[in-house]
Each structure stands twice: as structure tokens, then as C-alpha cells.
Design an enzyme around this catalytic site. Structure first.
Site, PDB file in Angstrom:
ATOM      1  N   HIS A   4       0.851  -1.199   0.000  1.00 16.08           N
ATOM      2  CA  HIS A   4       0.000   0.000   0.000  1.00 16.08           C
ATOM      3  C   HIS A   4       0.883   1.243   0.000  1.00 16.08           C
ATOM      4  O   HIS A   4       2.032   1.201   0.430  1.00 16.08           O
ATOM      5  CB  HIS A   4      -0.959   0.009   1.200  1.00 16.08           C
ATOM      6  CG  HIS A   4      -0.309  -0.159   2.532  1.00 16.08           C
ATOM      7  ND1 HIS A   4       0.072  -1.393   3.036  1.00 16.08           N
ATOM      8  CD2 HIS A   4       0.044   0.736   3.476  1.00 16.08           C
ATOM      9  CE1 HIS A   4       0.603  -1.226   4.221  1.00 16.08           C
ATOM     10  NE2 HIS A   4       0.618   0.032   4.521  1.00 16.08           N
ATOM     11  N   TYR A  36      -5.227   5.864  10.870  1.00 11.32           N
ATOM     12  CA  TYR A  36      -5.050   6.313  12.261  1.00 11.32           C
ATOM     13  C   TYR A  36      -6.119   7.359  12.545  1.00 11.32           C
ATOM     14  O   TYR A  36      -6.272   8.304  11.782  1.00 11.32           O
ATOM     15  CB  TYR A  36      -3.677   6.953  12.447  1.00 11.32           C
ATOM     16  CG  TYR A  36      -2.497   6.051  12.191  1.00 11.32           C
ATOM     17  CD1 TYR A  36      -1.977   5.874  10.914  1.00 11.32           C
ATOM     18  CD2 TYR A  36      -1.887   5.355  13.250  1.00 11.32           C
ATOM     19  CE1 TYR A  36      -0.884   5.042  10.688  1.00 11.32           C
ATOM     20  CE2 TYR A  36      -0.796   4.527  13.021  1.00 11.32           C
ATOM     21  CZ  TYR A  36      -0.301   4.377  11.740  1.00 11.32           C
ATOM     22  OH  TYR A  36       0.776   3.557  11.510  1.00 11.32           O
ATOM     23  N   PRO A  58       3.790   1.483  19.335  1.00 12.76           N
ATOM     24  CA  PRO A  58       3.475   0.948  18.006  1.00 12.76           C
ATOM     25  C   PRO A  58       2.904   1.985  17.031  1.00 12.76           C
ATOM     26  O   PRO A  58       2.714   1.706  15.867  1.00 12.76           O
ATOM     27  CB  PRO A  58       2.452  -0.144  18.295  1.00 12.76           C
ATOM     28  CG  PRO A  58       1.867   0.217  19.601  1.00 12.76           C
ATOM     29  CD  PRO A  58       2.931   0.926  20.365  1.00 12.76           C
ATOM     30  N   LYS A 113       7.192   0.943  13.926  1.00 16.44           N
ATOM     31  CA  LYS A 113       8.648   0.896  13.746  1.00 16.44           C
ATOM     32  C   LYS A 113       9.333  -0.284  14.439  1.00 16.44           C
ATOM     33  O   LYS A 113      10.488  -0.583  14.119  1.00 16.44           O
ATOM     34  CB  LYS A 113       9.271   2.190  14.302  1.00 16.44           C
ATOM     35  CG  LYS A 113       8.930   3.435  13.477  1.00 16.44           C
ATOM     36  CD  LYS A 113       9.442   3.324  12.065  1.00 16.44           C
ATOM     37  CE  LYS A 113       9.045   4.509  11.209  1.00 16.44           C
ATOM     38  NZ  LYS A 113       9.354   4.277   9.790  1.00 16.44           N
ATOM     39  N   TYR A 160       7.954   7.789   7.750  1.00 15.81           N
ATOM     40  CA  TYR A 160       7.035   6.660   7.947  1.00 15.81           C
ATOM     41  C   TYR A 160       7.451   5.463   7.070  1.00 15.81           C
ATOM     42  O   TYR A 160       7.447   4.327   7.514  1.00 15.81           O
ATOM     43  CB  TYR A 160       5.615   7.116   7.610  1.00 15.81           C
ATOM     44  CG  TYR A 160       4.525   6.127   7.936  1.00 15.81           C
ATOM     45  CD1 TYR A 160       3.834   5.461   6.936  1.00 15.81           C
ATOM     46  CD2 TYR A 160       4.183   5.859   9.262  1.00 15.81           C
ATOM     47  CE1 TYR A 160       2.826   4.553   7.229  1.00 15.81           C
ATOM     48  CE2 TYR A 160       3.173   4.949   9.572  1.00 15.81           C
ATOM     49  CZ  TYR A 160       2.500   4.296   8.548  1.00 15.81           C
ATOM     50  OH  TYR A 160       1.514   3.390   8.850  1.00 15.81           O
TER      51      TYR A 160
END
Ligand code: APR
Ligand code: PHB
Length: 391
Positions: free
Chosen positions: A72, A200, A292, A296, A384
Site C-alpha cells: 500500500h 489512524y 506501536p 517501527k 514513515y
């Protein structure tokens, strides 16, 4: 027994290190405290950075990943009352992420080690490290009621936060940095089609995250109090609370179903410096823990292993110790970057008990800035998706 590298811990870090060392013709033995079944039952993270995917493919672990992983181009951030926006890693870095469970990676690693005849000692009890500052370190442990000893050249501490390796470094030689958060995550796995994007959610009621493992396996989390009890959270309550924290359009698109796993995890930031003591080198959770929120943890274990395996290969194949001598500093540069991103996202996306109206406004303003600025989104995207490994 004698081996070149004794690896403590048969999780992702230890197994991947054994696998890559083997490809360099370097002999190792993995000592794992639990049974293999216990290790493979663990449900952990599931988002791989681009560098992690590339490395796994390079070392021959891409077959199932390519077949079952879900590529993705970033993740979404949503919050009540505003349009969600997308951290587009493809647009800003040209790279994609991969949803592929840590359990699957660990299964793949065990299979690869078995196929290569790798030495993994399960249920190795009372592992102890000795003579780490000499050039002849050794490891002792108990197995089937007998005491065993392995002489080695190096010890890799891949035994996680509660392992014996970091504790084998004298306190006087270790600097630790520790930060606890006043909340945890309540996570469930359900055999339902996941929400299309990894998303998120920030909400007055608390953080929520929609993630995935496969087209019929979804992973959801909600922020919860540290004293939360699983028995107080039947599925119905979880789904109701999760949907209450999403924008309505997203809530309407969530496919609910019975949970096949439910767990609680506290959030923590932790780093131990240096990641070396004599012939002992720490990698993965043995050296650092991240909340979390930035996905990472597993990716840092992989980058540590990339650096350490390259360093050991340089020593054994060319007698060149430079990468080994520089291992801790190089690994820590990446670790601190990931710790900072995870801390920043955790502060931005969670409701803290002491948050004032001003704190609330600061978070909303930061989210508005992120949503409106391509520069801000590019910066978040490059962190990210994962900063490239250092040469
Ligand atoms: N002796 C032998 N093995 C041990 C000992 C010990 N004293 N202590 C712990 N272990 C084993 C654990 O049973 C576990 O299987 O070491 C392994 C460490 O694995 P992880 O905790 O998974 O850590 P790591 O391999 O660094 O992977 C990091 O796992 O915890 C997640 O979020 C984390 O995704 C990240 C990843
Ligand atoms: C997960 O899928 O378990 C996951 C995804 C993203 C995160 C943390 C966990 O930030």
C-alpha cells in the site's frame, strides 16, 4: 559446542540474523527460551517499511511475502469533524509499505532455517553470557536437564526487552532512556475484510487504528486505560467504541465480526546505549522499544540486523572491523529517528489524561497543518516509509 556467532533469542531479529549470516557462510546457533509453537503464537505488528521488504526479498524471503503481503502507498489519518488525509509515501518518496504480519515473517524465517539445517535450540533455559570482554566469549544454558556451553567469537543479543543480553552489560557501561505513556492499546484480530486503508484516527474519546493482515484478516486497535481488563471488553463493546472514534463515513464502512484474538499492550519508548559490550552486540527489542504508533518496532529489528550482519560479514570475509566498530553508533542513529517519530505520532494522535483545551488545540492545529502542507506530509512520509539504510 562451538560456533562463530551465538544468537540469543529466536524472534524476528535472531532468526533473520542467523539466516543472513548463513548466506555469508557464517555459522551461528540460536538459543530460544520458549517453544517454537509459543513464539509463533505471538500476534505482533504487521507493517513493513520499504527497506524491510527490499531486504527480505534480497535474502530469499520474498516468495510468500510477495504472494500474501498487501502493498500500500501509505496510510490515512482521520479525525472527528475534518476530512481525513493520506500520508502518501508513494507520491513523496516513490516507495510503498507492505502489510504482512510479524507472525508470517517468523514462520518464513523458521522454515528457511529448517531448510538450511540451521541450529535453533528451543526451550534453552537459564542462558548466561560469559567473558564478553575477552576474545573467547561463551554462552551457557540448560537443555533437557543438562548444562550446555557454546564457545563462540561473538554473541548477538536478540532476546527482546526482557532478555538476558542487555542485562549482561554492567550498569556502569549502559545509558538507558525510558518513557512510559499513560495509556495502552486494546487490539483485536477478526476474520473480516479490512478497512481499505490503514487509518489512524484521532478523537476526543481516544485514538483508534484500522489495519490489516490479508483480504480476510483485519487488525483494529483502540487506546485504552492502563488498568483496562480484557473481560470488560466483549466484541460488541469494542466495535461500538471503535466506530465512535472514526468519522461517520469510515465507521459505516467497518465490517465487524467475532474477534479471534484480543490483547492489551502498554506503550513505551526505551533506548539502551551503546548497543555493544565487548563481543556482545544488541539488536531489536533487546536494545530499544517504541510505541506501536509509528509501526517501527519490527522494522528497527530488521535494520539492526542488516547493519550487524553486514558488519560481521566484513570481519569474517575481509578482516575489516570498521562496520562492527561503528555498529552501535550507526544503528542508534536510525533507532533515535524512529523513536522520535513514534513519540511524536503518539503525542499527536492520543488523548492524554492531563490534556487541556490548549493541548487539544495544539493537536488540531498540527493536524490541520499536516493536512494542508505538502512539505509537512512529505516529511512525515519519508520517516514513515523508512529512511534508507546507511552505507
Ligand atoms: N534466553 C533465550 N531467549 C530469550 C530470553 C532468554 N533469556 N529472553 C527472551 N528470549 C526470546 C523470547 O522468547 C523471544 O522469542 O527472545 C525472543 C525475542 O523476540 P522479540 O521479543 O520478538 O524481539 P525481536 O526479535 O527484537 O523483534 C522485535 O518483536 O516484540 C516485537 O514489537 C516488537 O515487532 C518488534 C519485534
Ligand atoms: C498493525 O497492523 O498491527 C499495526 C499497523 C500500524 C501501526 C501499528 C500496528 O502503527
Amino acid at each position: 559446542m562451538r560456533t562463530q556467532v551465538a544468537i540469543i533469542g529466536g524472534g524476528p531479529a535472531g532468526l533473520l540474523l542467523a539466516h543472513i549470516l548463513d548466506r555469508h557462510g557464517i555459522d551461528s546457533v540460536v538459543l530460544e527460551r520458549q517453544t517454537r509453537a509459543y513464539v509463533l503464537k505471538r500476534i505482533r505488528a504487521g507493517v513493513l517499511e520499504a527497506g524491510t521488504v527490499e531486504l527480505l526479498r534480497e535474502v530469499g524471503l520474498g516468495e510468500r511475502l510477495n504472494r500474501e503481503g498487501h502493498s500500500h502507498d501509505g496510510s490515512a489519518i482521520a479525525w472527528a469533524g475534518r476530512e481525513r488525509f493520506f500520508i502518501d509515501t508513494k507520491k513523496y518518496t516513490g516507495k510503498s509499505m507492505m502489510a504482512y504480519g510479524q507472525t508470517a515473517i517468523t514462520e518464513d524465517l523458521y522454515a528457511a532455517r529448517d531448510a538450511a539445517g540451521g541450529q535453533i535450540v528451543d526451550e534453552a533455559a537459564d542462558v548466561q553470557l560469559h567473558d564478553l570482554t575477552s576474545d573467547r566469549p561463551c554462552v551457557t544454558f540448560d537443555k533437557d536437564g543438562a548444562s550446555r556451553r557454546i564457545d563462540c567469537d561473538y554473541v548477538a543479543g536478540c532476546d527482546g526487552f526482557h532478555g538476558v543480553s542487555r542485562q549482561s552489560t554492567p550498569d556502569s557501561m549502559l545509558r538507558t532512556f525510558d518513557k512510559g505513556y499513560p495509556f495502552g492499546w486494546l487490539g483485536i484480530m477478526s476474520e473480516t475484510p479490512p478497512f481499505p486503508d490503514l487509518c489512524y484516527c484521532y478523537h476526543q474519546r481516544g485514538f483508534a487504528l484500522a489495519s490489516m493482515r490479508s483480504p480476510m484478516l483485519s487488525r483494529y486497535y483502540i487506546q485504552c486505560d492502563l488498568d483496562t481488563r480484557l473481560e470488560d471488553w466483549p466484541d460488541e463493546r469494542f466495535w461500538e467504541e471503535f466506530k465512535a472514534r472514526c468519522p461517520q463515513k469510515m465507521a459505516d464502512a467497518i465490517v465487524t465480526g467475532p474477534s479471534i484474538e484480543k490483547s492489551l499492550a502498554p506503550l513505551r519508548s526505551f533506548v539502551a546505549e551503546p548497543m555493544r559490550y565487548g563481543r556482545l552486540f544488541l539488536a531489536g527489542d533487546a536494545a530499544h522499544i517504541v510505541p506501536p504508533t509509528g509501526a517501527k518496532g519490527l522494522n528497527l529489528a530488521v535494520s539492526d540486523v542488516f547493519y550487524l550482519s553486514r558488519a560481521l560479514a566484513d570481519v569474517y570475509r575481509r578482516g575489516d572491523p570498521r562496520h562492527l566498530d561503528g555498529y552501535s553508533d550507526m544503528a542508534l542513529r536510525r533507532v533515535w529517528g524512529a523513536v522520535r517519530l513514534s513519540w511524536w505520532l503518539t503525542n499527536l494522535l492520543h488523548r492524554f489524561p492531563g490534556d487541556t483545551a490548549f493541548d487539544q488545540r495544539m493537536k488540531e492545529s498540527q493536524l490541520d497543518y499536516l493536512a494542508s502542507s505538502e512539505h509537512a506530509q512529505a516529511s512525515l512520509a519519508e520517516q514513515y516509509v523508512g529512511i534508507p539504510f546507511e552505507e
